[in-house]
Each structure stands twice: as C-alpha cells, then as structure tokens.
Scaffold this motif. Structure first.
Motif: not given
Length: 208
Positions: A13-19, A181-182, A195-199
C-alpha cells in the motif's frame, strides 16, 4: 455500539496501509483487528487498473507520497523499479508469510503489525526485496521473532491451509466491495460500515 474494526493489511500500500494502522491505534477504537489480504487477486477479480497504471493518478501519488512522508515523519522512498516490485515480483509470498504470522499469534495482532511494518519498510523505505525467504527472515527477526519462529512460519506460509486462508480473506474483502487500500470494516450495531482511505476518520467517528 461498535463491536469491532478490521483494517486490511497490504505491504505494498502506498504509505496509507501502515499509516492508517498507526492512526487507528493512536486515535481510533480499541477493538481493532488486522485483516491480511492479497490485492492482486482482488484487482484481477474486479478488473481494476492499479493507480500506478493511470498517468494522472501516478503523478498525484508521487506528489502525495512526499506530503505523507513530511506530515507523518516517516521516511518514504519508492522502489527504484516500482513496476517490477509491484507487478512482477508482487506481494504474494509476503502476504502468505504475514498470514502465517497471524495464524501463529495467539492473542491480538501486534506481531502481525510489526512484521507487516518491517516488510513495508523494506520496500517503501530502503528499496529492498520482500519476496525471497532471506528477505522474509530478516523482516521477521527485526520484528522480534526468533530464528526458530521465523523458520517455522516460513514453512507454514508454504502450506495449503495458509494459501487457502489468504484466498478466503481476499474473497471476504470482495464481498465487502473492497476495491483498494487502506480499507477498514467496522461492525456497528450489527451493521457493516466500510471505509476506504486514510482520510475517513471523521466519517468513521460519526458512524460509530
């Protein structure tokens, strides 16, 4: 009432998964569990085009990765050959390894998080392989596993039950209409909220 939140784990995941995991642990509900999922299988089923294959999205992601890196204070350095890392090598071996870790972990998901984080760092911070046994071993050791535990998990990751488990969870994600993801699935008053996304934390808080 919130009963559980499940967040999909994806090493690539482009940064988003872990963050996203880190943010949910810090600010989100305590009832959080980790859900290991194989994205290429999902994309094949959905016929999705990866964001990196869409020129405008790729340009945006490159810019956004720099912003994410600065905002979260996490070193992000995309693979020198992103196409090879994501589409030729892929993440199947890594995800089977993480699935095996989840199978061995008796309580909670902290070990799964640590292992997935170390694998994420290898590909997104230090431009290292995550497909070979030696790479998985190094990530496992850094995550706190013993040499014997890593060897046992490597063997388990090649077993049919683990392959079937990863496939089953991927199919479950598709049943939830997951497309990227995420992705976080919350169970609230017997109802499923995806919910999709880290925002999406404001919406998540509103729903739960």
């Amino acid at each position: 009432m919130l009963t559980q939140c499940r967040v999909l784990v994806l090493v690539l995941a482009l940064g988003g998964g872990w963050l996203n995991q880190a943010l949910e642990r810090r600010d989100g509900p305590a009832a959080l569990s980790v859900w290991v999922h194989e994205i290429l299988g999902a994309r094949k089923e959905l016929r999705n085009r990866p964001p990196g294959m869409v020129p405008n999205k790729f340009h945006y992601m490159t810019t956004d990765l720099k912003r994410l890196s600065n905002y979260f204070g996490v070193h992000l350095s995309p693979p020198s050959n992103a196409f090879e890392a994501m589409f030729e090598k892929g993440t199947l071996n890594a995800m089977r390894f993480v699935t095996a870790v989840a199978e061995k972990e008796k309580e909670g998901d902290m070990l799964v998080e640590r292992v997935s984080r170390e694998l994420w760092k290898r590909i997104w911070s230090t431009d290292q392989d995550i497909t070979q046994p030696a790479s998985l071993t190094e990530a496992g050791l850094k995550a706190g596993l013993s040499a014997n535990e890593v060897e046992e998990i490597l063997t388990l990751s090649k077993s049919q039950p683990i392959k079937d488990k990863l496939k089953s969870v991927t199919e479950e994600a598709l049943e939830h209409k997951c497309f990227g993801f995420p992705c976080t699935v919350c169970y609230v008053n017997g109802k499923t909220e995806v919910f999709f996304g880290s925002d999406r934390f404001e919406l998540m808080a509103y729903c739960i």
